[in-house]
Design an enzyme around this catalytic site. Structure first.
Site, mmCIF file in Angstrom:
data_model
loop_
_atom_site.group_PDB
_atom_site.id
_atom_site.type_symbol
_atom_site.label_atom_id
_atom_site.label_comp_id
_atom_site.label_asym_id
_atom_site.label_seq_id
_atom_site.Cartn_x
_atom_site.Cartn_y
_atom_site.Cartn_z
ATOM 1 N N ALA A 1 0.839 -1.184 0.000
ATOM 2 C CA ALA A 1 0.000 0.000 0.000
ATOM 3 C C ALA A 1 0.884 1.247 0.000
ATOM 4 C CB ALA A 1 -0.903 0.006 1.230
ATOM 5 N N GLY B 1 -0.529 -5.186 0.338
ATOM 6 C CA GLY B 1 -1.632 -4.956 -0.592
ATOM 7 C C GLY B 1 -1.363 -5.521 -1.965
ATOM 8 N N GLU C 1 -2.353 -9.077 -1.670
ATOM 9 C CA GLU C 1 -3.819 -9.101 -1.539
ATOM 10 C C GLU C 1 -4.479 -8.832 -2.890
ATOM 11 O OE1 GLU C 1 -4.998 -7.713 2.881
ATOM 12 O OE2 GLU C 1 -3.736 -6.279 1.815
ATOM 13 N N GLU D 1 2.608 -6.505 7.019
ATOM 14 C CA GLU D 1 1.967 -5.402 7.738
ATOM 15 C C GLU D 1 2.250 -5.412 9.237
ATOM 16 O OE1 GLU D 1 -0.468 -5.864 3.974
ATOM 17 O OE2 GLU D 1 0.571 -7.174 5.382
#
Length: 692
Positions: free
Chosen positions: A66, A105, A108, A128
């Protein structure tokens, strides 16, 4: 090729659309990237000629996570969840083509694609937890469905990057390929999926692996127990575990809701704020404002080290590990042999643990040249002294090195507290002298304080910082003052710890409070580990301190089976009634009355003077930034990263509260608690150290 936006383009290869992302340096999932994926997918899905979509990235990596600079800011563009839903629910197969890293991310995003192909050099992970967070875009719900809860637990709580080969074995990746052919192979794979009419496989609908663990809470209990020490003090690992539990026990949508709730709680908590702060601080620390990229670095190919003791040997290993030839000098054959034996033993221990091969050990030892002849350092590009911590000894050595070292060589001192400028004055080239303060054990500890002398040349500074990175250290540039930054602040804590035991607290009380705060051990346990007799000489002992009294009793720490604590054969510590009586008697002789000391007072008196000293260091310009001080304390002294460091910790609790406590203790205990002018100034203005 059609440009979708500034960072995304779409190419149609016959019946396969290739949606390519190019947002340097790591293709982070910024608003622009998310918008580009959404719009590119919409165009590909609307084109009847397109039968499948390949999602690929330009540059050195797939999406590496992210964009954390967007955390805490108002939403912009489509959410990642919207983009994921568009891919996962697409009526055409979507294939993720992974190279470099697919992290956070990025993984993901890949998990909502119907298939995944990766280069053999690629790595996948959900790191994370290292930011005090958990995967907040379905990672904790999809990952266990594809790799199983056991593997998912390890991945999300450690942040481990999994190699592509392992990812393929666990089913995370469907096909491996080479870097050069990734795009072509991904297109061919997508075409094969279409030709074979393979299903639009959704990870969220897989249930076999989580169903096998359903109704088995003992799986999670065992994992918690096995990792209790590793997770101590951290919130994020426990929250990640709860999410994997939800994936096992709840329907997908309910698990997704639970993940979002726990993610939000972590995001808004102080631990994640501290860990995210540290993430940026650990990158900023390399930036020296007046030593820019245009400053030339010196070529360093050969290393010389004077001293083969604990520090010298450990320092040598750092450079041997990085492939540098090292010449190590000692004053006697016995000392040299002892140092070489220790280096070899350290490498052999690492090899026994499977972290090095026997060939690796021999290759590193082959780079090491032991000698008693200082003249053999004449061709070294960098010479580091690691001799006895005595100014006269170091000055004499630097005078010799000045006559031996070639022109352009860097002369470095490993002093932990002495004046680098005085050492440099013993040389005719003070501009070539710099402090490289390694921390013990030097081959393990990550911190390196790079000490800038008054006359140290900028190219020498840049070279030292670059070398630190090459040997795997975290470097912080500091100025010359007693103890530099880390030890100067540590001295404040050590002084108060000693005073606290004379006031009525016992060593294990002080250690327990600081351990519970998050340190790996307290000051008295640390002293026992290092050895109470470090620098102590019986003939000069006056019994004027507790340490001297204990050394005179042969209570010299763990190695002696007794120090502040008593130790059994396995070096397990237990409070010592003998030491308790020694403390009571010593305090009585000084006319001090024992009293009950609260845990809060112990914490305040150990931590606040350190913060206050940090303010003085900043005011004197001995550290560039408050965040540099925090990086030093996290990497060199075991400050818990979930508290960010002493200076951001002070910002978090409020400088007005720190100042009030300092003034209160100053009234009780005197000038040791006199507030730093900078602390007073910032508190009065309602500002923080981070605002400087």
């Amino acid at each position: 090729m059609t440009a979708i936006n500034a960072v995304t383009d779409l190419t149609v290869d016959a019946d396969i659309a290739v949606l390519s992302l190019d947002s340097p340096p790591v293709n982070a999932l910024s608003a622009a990237v998310r918008s580009g994926i959404r719009d590119g997918m919409a165009r590909a899905l609307a084109d009847d000629a397109v039968k499948a979509v390949v999602l690929i990235c330009a540059g050195k990596t797939f999406v590496a996570g992210a964009d954390i600079t967007e955390f805490g800011k108002p939403p912009a563009g489509p959410s990642l969840a919207e983009v994921q839903a568009m891919i996962e629910d697409a009526p055409k197969p979507v294939v993720a083509a992974i190279h470099g890293t697919a992290l956070g991310g990025g993984l993901e995003l890949a998990l909502v694609c119907h298939y995944r192909i990766a280069t053999r050099s690629a790595k996948c992970g959900l790191p994370e937890v290292n930011l005090g967070l958990l995967p907040g875009a379905g990672g904790t719900q999809r990952l266990p469905r594809i790799v199983g809860p056991e593997q998912a637990l390890e991945m999300v709580t450690s942040g481990t990057h999994v190699a592509a080969s392992a990812a393929a074995e666990m089913g995370l990746v469907d096909l491996l390929t080479d870097d050069a052919s990734l795009r072509a192979d991904a297109v061919a794979f997508a075409r094969k999926v279409v030709a074979e009419k393979r299903p639009l496989r959704k990870v969220r609908e897989s249930d076999d692996k989580v169903a096998a663990a359903r109704g088995k809470p003992e799986l999670f209990a065992a994992f918690r127990k096995a990792n209790a020490r590793r997770f101590r003090g951290f919130d994020a690992p426990e929250f990640n575990i709860r999410c994997i539990e939800a994936a096992v026990e709840l329907p997908f949508e309910a698990g997704l809701k639970r993940e979002r709730e726990l993610f939000t709680e972590l995001l808004n908590g102080t631990q994640s704020a501290a860990q995210r702060y540290y993430f940026f601080a650990s990158r900023q620390v390399w930036n020296v404002p007046d030593v820019g990229a245009d400053t030339p670095a010196l070529a360093v190919r050969r290393i010389g080290i004077v001293g083969a003791g604990t520090m010298g040997g450990g320092i040598a290993m750092n450079f041997l590990n990085a492939g540098y030839p090292v010449t190590i000098v000692e004053s006697s054959q016995q000392a040299l042999d002892r140092g070489l034996k220790t280096i070899r033993a350290n490498y052999d221990n690492t090899a026994r643990k499977g972290r090095l091969s026997a060939a690796d050990v021999e290759a590193r030892m082959a780079l090491l040249t032991p000698t008693l002849d200082l003249q053999l350092l004449a061709d070294a590009d960098l010479i580091i002294e690691a001799v006895f911590e005595n100014m006269e000894v170091k000055q004499e050595l630097f005078g010799k090195l000045d006559r031996i070292a070639k022109a352009g060589a860097i002369l470095a001192t490993n002093t932990s507290a002495l004046d680098v400028n005085v050492i440099a004055a013993a040389s005719s080239r003070p501009e070539a002298v710099i402090g490289l303060h390694f921390f013990s054990p030097a081959n393990v500890m990550k911190l390196l304080e790079v000490v800038r002398g008054d006359k140290t040349a900028k190219p020498v500074i840049r070279t030292a910082m670059e070398l630190a990175r090459k040997i795997g250290k975290v470097a912080a540039l500091v100025g010359v003052c007693p103890g530099f930054v880390g030890n100067r602040m540590l001295a404040q804590r050590q002084r108060e710890a000693q005073k606290l035991v004379l006031d009525g607290a016992l060593p294990w009380d002080v250690d327990r409070v600081l351990y519970d705060f998050g340190f790996p051990m307290g000051p008295f346990a640390m002293s026992d580990l290092a050895g109470l007799d470090l620098g102590w000489v019986r003939e000069k002992s006056s019994g004027s301190t507790l340490r001297e009294v204990l050394c005179e009793m042969d209570r010299r720490g763990q190695k002696a089976g007794a120090g502040y604590y008593d130790y059994d054969e396995q070096r397990n510590a237990k409070p010592s009634p003998v030491v308790e009586q020694v403390i009571r008697d010593f305090a009585a002789k000084q006319g001090r009355n024992s009293r009950v000391v609260s845990e809060q007072e112990i914490l305040d008196r150990c931590i606040y003077p350190m913060i206050n000293e940090g303010a003085k260091i900043l005011q004197e310009g001995k550290a560039i930034r408050a965040s540099d001080i925090d990086v030093i304390w996290v990497n060199g002294y075991g400050w818990p990263v979930y508290r960010g460091g002493p200076m951001i910790y002070a910002d978090t609790i409020g400088l007005d509260k720190v100042l009030a406590a300092m003034r209160r203790y100053e009234a009780l205990y005197g000038a040791d608690f006199a507030p730093a002018p900078l602390l007073e100034e910032l508190a009065a203005q309602g500002r923080r150290f981070a605002d400087l």
